[in-house]
Write an enzyme that holds these catalytic residues in place. Structure first.
Site, short mmCIF file in Angstrom:
data_model
loop_
_atom_site.label_atom_id
_atom_site.label_comp_id
_atom_site.label_asym_id
_atom_site.label_seq_id
_atom_site.Cartn_x
_atom_site.Cartn_y
_atom_site.Cartn_z
N LYS A 50 -36.70 -86.32 25.07
CA LYS A 50 -36.66 -85.32 26.14
C LYS A 50 -37.98 -84.56 26.09
O LYS A 50 -38.03 -83.33 25.98
CB LYS A 50 -35.43 -84.40 25.95
CG LYS A 50 -35.14 -83.45 27.10
CD LYS A 50 -34.63 -84.11 28.37
CE LYS A 50 -34.50 -83.09 29.49
NZ LYS A 50 -34.20 -83.72 30.80
N ASP A 67 -21.83 -93.78 21.98
CA ASP A 67 -20.47 -93.73 22.52
C ASP A 67 -20.45 -94.25 23.95
O ASP A 67 -19.54 -94.97 24.36
CB ASP A 67 -19.91 -92.29 22.50
CG ASP A 67 -19.11 -91.98 21.25
OD1 ASP A 67 -19.44 -92.54 20.19
OD2 ASP A 67 -18.15 -91.18 21.32
N ASP A 93 -31.83 -88.20 29.77
CA ASP A 93 -30.94 -88.13 30.94
C ASP A 93 -31.05 -89.41 31.77
O ASP A 93 -30.05 -89.99 32.19
CB ASP A 93 -31.21 -86.87 31.78
CG ASP A 93 -32.69 -86.64 32.11
OD1 ASP A 93 -33.54 -87.34 31.52
OD2 ASP A 93 -32.98 -85.76 32.94
N ASP A 133 -26.17 -90.30 18.99
CA ASP A 133 -24.71 -90.11 18.89
C ASP A 133 -24.07 -90.27 20.27
O ASP A 133 -23.09 -91.00 20.44
CB ASP A 133 -24.42 -88.72 18.32
CG ASP A 133 -22.93 -88.45 18.18
OD1 ASP A 133 -22.22 -89.34 17.72
OD2 ASP A 133 -22.50 -87.34 18.56
N TYR A 137 -28.73 -81.70 13.98
CA TYR A 137 -27.60 -81.82 13.06
C TYR A 137 -27.84 -81.07 11.75
O TYR A 137 -26.91 -80.55 11.15
CB TYR A 137 -27.37 -83.30 12.70
CG TYR A 137 -26.42 -84.04 13.61
CD1 TYR A 137 -26.66 -84.15 14.97
CD2 TYR A 137 -25.28 -84.66 13.09
CE1 TYR A 137 -25.81 -84.86 15.79
CE2 TYR A 137 -24.41 -85.37 13.91
CZ TYR A 137 -24.68 -85.46 15.26
OH TYR A 137 -23.83 -86.16 16.06
C1 IPM Z 1 -20.67 -90.70 14.63
C2 IPM Z 1 -19.75 -89.50 14.63
C3 IPM Z 1 -20.28 -88.46 13.65
C4 IPM Z 1 -21.65 -88.04 14.12
C5 IPM Z 1 -19.34 -87.25 13.48
C6 IPM Z 1 -17.97 -87.68 12.99
C7 IPM Z 1 -19.91 -86.21 12.56
O1 IPM Z 1 -19.61 -89.01 15.92
O2 IPM Z 1 -20.87 -91.29 13.56
O3 IPM Z 1 -21.16 -91.06 15.70
O4 IPM Z 1 -21.78 -87.16 14.99
O5 IPM Z 1 -22.63 -88.60 13.61
MG MG Z 2 -20.45 -90.22 17.42
#
Ligand code: IPM
Ligand code: MG
Length: 346
Positions: free
Chosen positions: A185, A245, A217, A241, A135
């Protein structure tokens, strides 16, 4: 306690209004301030993270953050895009540790993308490093020798960066089931080899915590195969990240997951893990529960008020157990009706 509210873009203001309702209902001795962040800040000031917003955050005990992202600004230079506001505030405030708990609320097992009996076992915490990795490495566009465009983003971690997140994760595990799984990884990446080496070094200070390692993975696979095996997962910025999700869908809706971003001090930033959802903004159908649960994390971690945090969490669980559902869970309750229901349950 001084709390800065940064509602941001898209559904941010709608869900923030519901968190504020809950905060008011608790009648705590807090003072509130507000600031601009994201696309709305860019439109008003020319920058998604104006210096005043960072100043206000530094002068606060905690920041409650909605969401940033607005497709109207997707074409502007990367450093001025709304997303840079959240990345910028995390680094400006030194918030390197992101706690993302995922747990299935009873009654929601059927909404998981997994079989209900697999989903029911989920009770995990992802500890995501937030200030380093690919990042924040050197990045850009360049030309190859034969004239092609080439994009690049450098992945790196220093040992101090790994060590400090390791301590956060081991301490978190001590407060839970004492099992820590470090995700990397290391079979391919040098960054990950260092990550793994440092995790092992730090583990010597936490003999009561069982440390295991998993390639990312495989972790993605295990998270849907048998998520109940995880207690605390610690991982880098990019892998965290993605896996967080994924964890949200295992739980039923991304509208249910809260997060805390912490540094060395008391100041923390609290936000739902979902984004600004511009496609449903203004329709009054966004799920405010992740935002409300982020307020609970704020009271716990920055306010030291475990009782109020637990009260909010119990109220949210009660609302969900009663069958209340917004559009994300196949129901028809509006954003504000869900907020009202939480207040009533309090
Ligand atoms: C999160 C989001 C952010 C990230 C984006 C909006 C930059 O996806 O907080 O998970 O990648 O950290
Ligand atoms: Mg995110």
């Amino acid at each position: 306690m001084k709390i800065l509210l940064l509602a941001g873009d898209g559904i941010g203001p709608e869900i923030m209004a519901e968190a504020e309702k809950v905060l008011m209902a608790l009648n705590l001795p807090v003072t509130l301030d507000r600031g601009l962040v994201g696309g709305v800040a860019y439109a008003a000031t020319g920058h998604p993270l104006p210096p005043e917003t960072v100043e206000k955050a530094r002068a606060s005990d905690a920041v409650l953050f909605g969401a940033v992202g607005d497709f109207r600004y997707d074409h502007v230079e990367r450093h001025l895009r709304p997303e840079q506001a959240i990345l910028g505030i995390r680094t400006a405030l030194g918030l390197f540790a992101n706690l993302r708990p995922a747990q299935v609320f009873s009654g929601l097992e059927e909404h998981s993308a997994l079989r209900p009996e697999v989903a029911a076992a989920i009770d995990l915490l992802i500890v995501r490093e937030l200030n380093g990795d690919v990042y924040f490495g050197d990045k850009g566009m360049r030309q190859t020798a034969d004239g092609q465009r080439e994009g690049y983003d450098v992945m790196s971690y220093s040992e101090n960066e790994v060590r400090r997140i390791a301590h956060v994760a081991f301490r978190a595990a001590q407060g839970r089931q004492k099992r820590l799984c470090s995700v990397d990884k290391a079979n391919v990446l040098e960054t990950s080899q260092l990550w793994r080496d440092v995790m092992i070094e730090v583990s010597a200070e936490y003999p009561d915590v069982e440390l295991t390692h998993m390639y990312v993975d495989n972790a993605a696979m295990q998270l849907v195969r048998n998520p109940g095996q995880f207690d605390v997962i610690v991982t880098g910025n990019l892998f965290g990240d993605i896996l967080s999700d994924q964890a949200s869908m295992c739980v039923g809706s991304i509208g249910l997951l809260a997060s805390a971003s912490l540094g060395e001090g008391k100041l923390g930033l609290y936000e739902p893990i979902h984004g600004s959802a511009p496609d449903i903004a203004g329709k009054g159908i966004a799920n405010p529960l992740a935002m409300i649960l982020s307020l609970a994390m704020l009271l716990r971690h920055s306010g030291g008020d475990e009782a109020s945090a637990a009260r909010i969490e119990a109220a949210v669980a009660k609302v969900l157990a009663s069958g209340a559902r917004g559009a994300d869970l196949g129901g028809d309750m509006s954003t504000s009706a869900l907020g009202d229901a939480v207040v009533a349950a309090l």
